[in-house]
Design a protein around this motif. Structure first.
Motif, mmCIF file in Angstrom:
data_model
loop_
_atom_site.group_PDB
_atom_site.id
_atom_site.type_symbol
_atom_site.label_atom_id
_atom_site.label_comp_id
_atom_site.label_asym_id
_atom_site.label_seq_id
_atom_site.Cartn_x
_atom_site.Cartn_y
_atom_site.Cartn_z
ATOM 1 N N SER A 80 46.294 36.929 15.138
ATOM 2 C CA SER A 80 46.221 37.718 14.001
ATOM 3 C C SER A 80 45.063 38.098 15.065
ATOM 4 O O SER A 80 44.721 40.326 14.513
ATOM 5 C CB SER A 80 45.743 37.524 13.028
ATOM 6 O OG SER A 80 44.982 36.768 12.690
ATOM 7 N N LEU A 81 43.480 38.228 15.700
ATOM 8 C CA LEU A 81 42.504 37.775 15.843
ATOM 9 C C LEU A 81 42.572 38.747 17.528
ATOM 10 O O LEU A 81 42.165 39.697 17.988
ATOM 11 C CB LEU A 81 42.173 37.155 15.571
ATOM 12 C CG LEU A 81 41.519 37.192 13.918
ATOM 13 C CD1 LEU A 81 39.837 36.533 14.121
ATOM 14 C CD2 LEU A 81 41.814 38.537 13.444
ATOM 15 N N TYR A 82 43.656 37.975 18.054
ATOM 16 C CA TYR A 82 43.580 38.140 19.848
ATOM 17 C C TYR A 82 45.314 38.688 19.964
ATOM 18 O O TYR A 82 45.216 39.544 20.504
ATOM 19 C CB TYR A 82 43.428 36.966 20.198
ATOM 20 C CG TYR A 82 41.612 37.335 19.770
ATOM 21 C CD1 TYR A 82 40.957 37.397 20.432
ATOM 22 C CD2 TYR A 82 41.165 36.034 18.721
ATOM 23 C CE1 TYR A 82 39.250 37.453 20.294
ATOM 24 C CE2 TYR A 82 40.396 35.608 18.183
ATOM 25 C CZ TYR A 82 38.806 36.676 18.996
ATOM 26 O OH TYR A 82 37.655 36.284 19.179
ATOM 27 N N LEU A 83 45.909 37.699 20.009
ATOM 28 C CA LEU A 83 47.398 38.400 20.997
ATOM 29 C C LEU A 83 48.613 39.424 20.850
ATOM 30 O O LEU A 83 48.328 40.119 20.960
ATOM 31 C CB LEU A 83 47.696 36.883 20.659
ATOM 32 C CG LEU A 83 47.235 35.757 21.398
ATOM 33 C CD1 LEU A 83 48.338 34.584 20.860
ATOM 34 C CD2 LEU A 83 47.569 35.578 22.433
ATOM 35 N N ASP A 84 47.933 39.777 18.863
ATOM 36 C CA ASP A 84 49.283 40.750 18.438
ATOM 37 C C ASP A 84 48.431 42.411 18.647
ATOM 38 O O ASP A 84 48.404 42.893 19.284
ATOM 39 C CB ASP A 84 48.792 40.460 16.770
ATOM 40 C CG ASP A 84 49.745 39.300 16.399
ATOM 41 O OD1 ASP A 84 50.813 39.370 18.016
ATOM 42 O OD2 ASP A 84 50.212 39.237 15.350
ATOM 43 N N PRO A 85 46.030 41.871 18.696
ATOM 44 C CA PRO A 85 46.099 43.144 19.083
ATOM 45 C C PRO A 85 46.325 44.065 20.316
ATOM 46 O O PRO A 85 46.258 44.447 20.979
ATOM 47 C CB PRO A 85 44.468 42.626 18.667
ATOM 48 C CG PRO A 85 44.875 42.206 17.934
ATOM 49 C CD PRO A 85 45.919 41.669 17.894
ATOM 50 N N ILE A 86 46.051 42.511 21.203
ATOM 51 C CA ILE A 86 46.042 43.077 22.954
ATOM 52 C C ILE A 86 47.382 43.038 23.229
ATOM 53 O O ILE A 86 47.751 43.537 23.768
ATOM 54 C CB ILE A 86 45.891 41.111 23.415
ATOM 55 C CG1 ILE A 86 44.264 40.374 23.053
ATOM 56 C CG2 ILE A 86 46.563 41.351 24.885
ATOM 57 C CD1 ILE A 86 44.088 39.171 24.449
ATOM 58 N N SER A 87 48.545 42.620 22.468
ATOM 59 C CA SER A 87 50.015 43.174 23.037
ATOM 60 C C SER A 87 49.901 44.445 21.792
ATOM 61 O O SER A 87 50.769 45.093 23.636
ATOM 62 C CB SER A 87 51.149 41.890 21.690
ATOM 63 O OG SER A 87 52.019 42.637 22.221
ATOM 64 N N GLU A 88 49.475 45.306 21.356
ATOM 65 C CA GLU A 88 49.346 46.130 20.950
ATOM 66 C C GLU A 88 48.485 46.968 22.062
ATOM 67 O O GLU A 88 49.680 48.646 22.245
ATOM 68 C CB GLU A 88 49.054 46.705 19.623
ATOM 69 C CG GLU A 88 50.162 46.141 18.297
ATOM 70 C CD GLU A 88 51.735 46.457 18.266
ATOM 71 O OE1 GLU A 88 51.868 47.884 18.747
ATOM 72 O OE2 GLU A 88 52.598 46.172 17.653
#
Length: 605
Positions: A80-88
């Motif tokens: 939630s803090l890193y991988l999802d924001p990076i992906s988006e």
């Protein structure tokens, strides 16, 4: 998704700094404990951080972003803090995954935690580094790690943080992403002042050792201050550890502009001090104004010039309060008007009182005492400081109205830029008896005007050369030939510009240029007893301080609190006849009254 959108807003707000940092910075930042930032990932990414740290705890099959079990929040996971924001961010083109790596600090047992991490990353395979995706994201595993012999069992996108002083060529360097150690293994320095040299040498030796294996190095538990960031940057630490990535990026990105090395040392004129402070009548007054020139600006020039200046020889000194009639912080118009007329006025006003009444200035007043007067400036002649010695108008930017006063003035000489401002007055100036000359030569006319440029003159860094020295010399030669007492105002205008632009190089080079002209004036004073020289400023600009420097290499680092004027006291230096009258702390208006006092010779009647 809410986390993503709040992070996206932060990125949009900080993006200009990120672009600037990535384009110009020769440093790399490690955002320590990044998950504790108000906007995890986005703050660090916007600051241009190359290494972003997240502590991870394996809890009930999930990778929680936390330092200890007690601080676990179910909503705060590595996804939630890193991988999802990076992906988006990658999808929208806002994030470039090859520009940074995630340093994943494992707080739970290495092998079981890495197994879950590897499975979790299957959902983000499109992001990850590999031979087929060389621009992909890398993860560097820190904290609890597997044995080095097992590093090779993990995917291409997974590297490891090696933590030992024992570095040998047999280590699996192809899987080591960086080498990290506690700073306290080398030093107890708290980031203030300077590190003990023996400790610095140990730290430097380890940095060099890591670099010999072509790997980056980081120190955790290190001081987190400007002095520390600069020291680590100079020593070559690859990832500078900080809990304040935005502040560190801002400071380090400005270092090239804030640090200046003076390439040319000028010799000073050895003042004689034969009549310095002597109680004899004043015949000549030379008022030199360094626009925006505070004590830090003077200090920076001093230390950049082999620890000597013409100015800092002088023994009679005071401090001047610079407030305007309507504001705590003056501008050049109100500041110069105070020197020229002895009266406080509002900011922006030139030679008029707050009620609009015209104020007599020194050239007009001293004409009644038989003085011949002149002004020299590196500014345009309609600039606030020179205009205060001939014009009377409520708005400093009304150049055409200011220019109209010059033919009516009692000046015998003017030298400066801004000829285009006087297009309508050229004929009037000639009718008033001014010969408009084309060079800084030897002049025979009764009144002389020299326009040095159609508009603004270049700065020293842009090749202005010896203009101020030559103009000052020409002015003194011209005025003294008239056989009258003289008043000359000399302005070094562009020190102020350096403060406004937060440019160390501009401040130092302009102040050193001013000092060369000061040397010429001190020589004139020694050759013409009865001369009083005053050197001061209308105000300080930039809120400048001098955190570090090196006298041996003529290098200084300036820091800036502002890009505007400040209300701090400015120094005044005096040399020659009755120079001791200018000691003490007083209002800027007192400079005028002290000049009139020594000219009128009230103490000698």
């Amino acid at each position: 998704m809410q986390t993503f959108f709040s992070g996206l807003l932060a990125l949009i707000l900080f993006l200009p700094l990120q672009v600037f940092a990535q384009q110009s910075r020769p440093f790399q930042i490690h955002s320590h404990n990044d998950y504790l930032q108000k906007a995890p990932f986005w703050t660090a990414y916007a600051a241009g951080a190359s290494s972003i740290e997240v502590d991870v705890i394996l809890k009930d099959g999930k990778l929680m972003a936390a330092h200890e079990v007690a601080s676990i929040d179910p909503k705060r996971t590595i996804e939630s803090l890193y991988l999802d924001p990076i992906s988006e961010g990658v999808k929208t083109g806002l994030v470039i995954p090859s520009s940074f790596h995630l340093l994943v600090d494992l707080k739970t047992e290495a092998y079981s935690t890495l197994e879950i991490l590897r499975k979790s990353m299957e959902n983000y395979a499109h992001l990850l580094y590999g031979s087929a995706n060389p621009e992909g994201l890398k993860l560097i595993i820190s904290g609890n790690r597997p044995k080095p012999a097992d590093y090779s069992k993990y995917p291409e996108w997974m590297l490891f943080d090696f933590q030992s002083k024992e570095l040998t060529k047999e280590l699996p360097w192809e899987k080591i992403g960086m080498v990290s150690l506690s700073f306290r293994q080398f030093s107890v320095w708290n980031g203030k002042g300077r590190m003990v040299e023996a400790e610095r040498e140990k730290l430097q030796a380890f940095i060099d050792l890591v670099h010999s294996f072509d790997r980056p190095v980081r120190f955790w538990g290190s001081p987190d201050s400007k002095s520390a960031w600069k020291a680590f940057h100079e020593m070559g630490e690859d990832y500078i550890n900080t809990d304040h990535p935005m502040d560190a990026a801002d400071y380090l990105s400005k270092l090239p502009q804030n640090v200046y090395q003076n390439p040319s040392i000028h010799e000073i004129y050895p003042a004689r001090f034969e009549v310095d402070g002597a109680k004899v009548p004043v015949r000549n007054v030379i008022l030199m104004i360094g626009d925006g020139n505070g004590l830090a600006q003077i200090s920076s020039a001093l230390f950049s010039n082999g620890n000597q200046l013409n100015l800092t020889q002088l023994k009679n000194m005071g401090l001047v309060k610079t407030q305007a009639a309507d504001d705590f912080t003056t501008d050049s118009a109100a500041g110069a008007t105070a020197y020229a007329s002895g009266a406080k006025t509002n900011n922006r006003a030139i030679g008029v009182a707050p009620d609009g009444r015209a104020l007599e200035n020194l050239p007009d007043i001293l004409d009644q005492y038989g003085f011949s007067s002149g002004i020299v400036t590196t500014d345009q002649l309609t600039g606030a400081t020179p205009a205060s010695f001939y014009a009377h108008h409520s708005e400093r930017d009304d150049a055409e109205q200011l220019a109209a006063y010059l033919p009516k003035s009692k000046l015998d000489l003017f030298i400066g830029g801004g000829k285009d401002r006087f297009a309508a007055q050229l004929g009037e100036l000639e009718q008033a008896g001014f010969e408009l000359v084309d060079d800084l030569g030897s002049w025979e006319a009764e009144r002389v005007g020299y326009f040095a440029a159609p508009g603004s003159l270049p700065k020293m860094l842009d090749g202005r050369g010896e203009y101020l020295m030559d103009a000052t010399s020409a002015a003194l030669d011209f005025l003294v030939k008239k056989g009258k007492p003289i008043f000359l105002m000399v302005e070094a205008a562009t020190i102020d510009s350096g403060g406004h632009e937060n440019s160390s190089g501009m401040i130092v080079s302009e102040m050193l240029d001013f000092d060369r002209a000061i040397g010429r004036v001190l020589q004139f004073a020694d050759e013409h007893p009865g001369t009083l020289v005053l050197i001061t400023a209308d105000h300080e600009t930039g809120g400048v301080s001098l955190p570090q420097g090196d006298i041996a290499s003529h290098t200084v680092e300036l820091a800036f609190h502002s890009d505007d004027h400040t209300g701090i006291l400015v120094p005044i230096f005096a040399y020659g006849t009755q120079a001791d009258e200018f000691r003490g702390v007083y209002e800027n208006t007192a400079v005028f009254h002290k000049i009139m006092k020594v000219i009128e010779g009230k103490d000698h009647q």
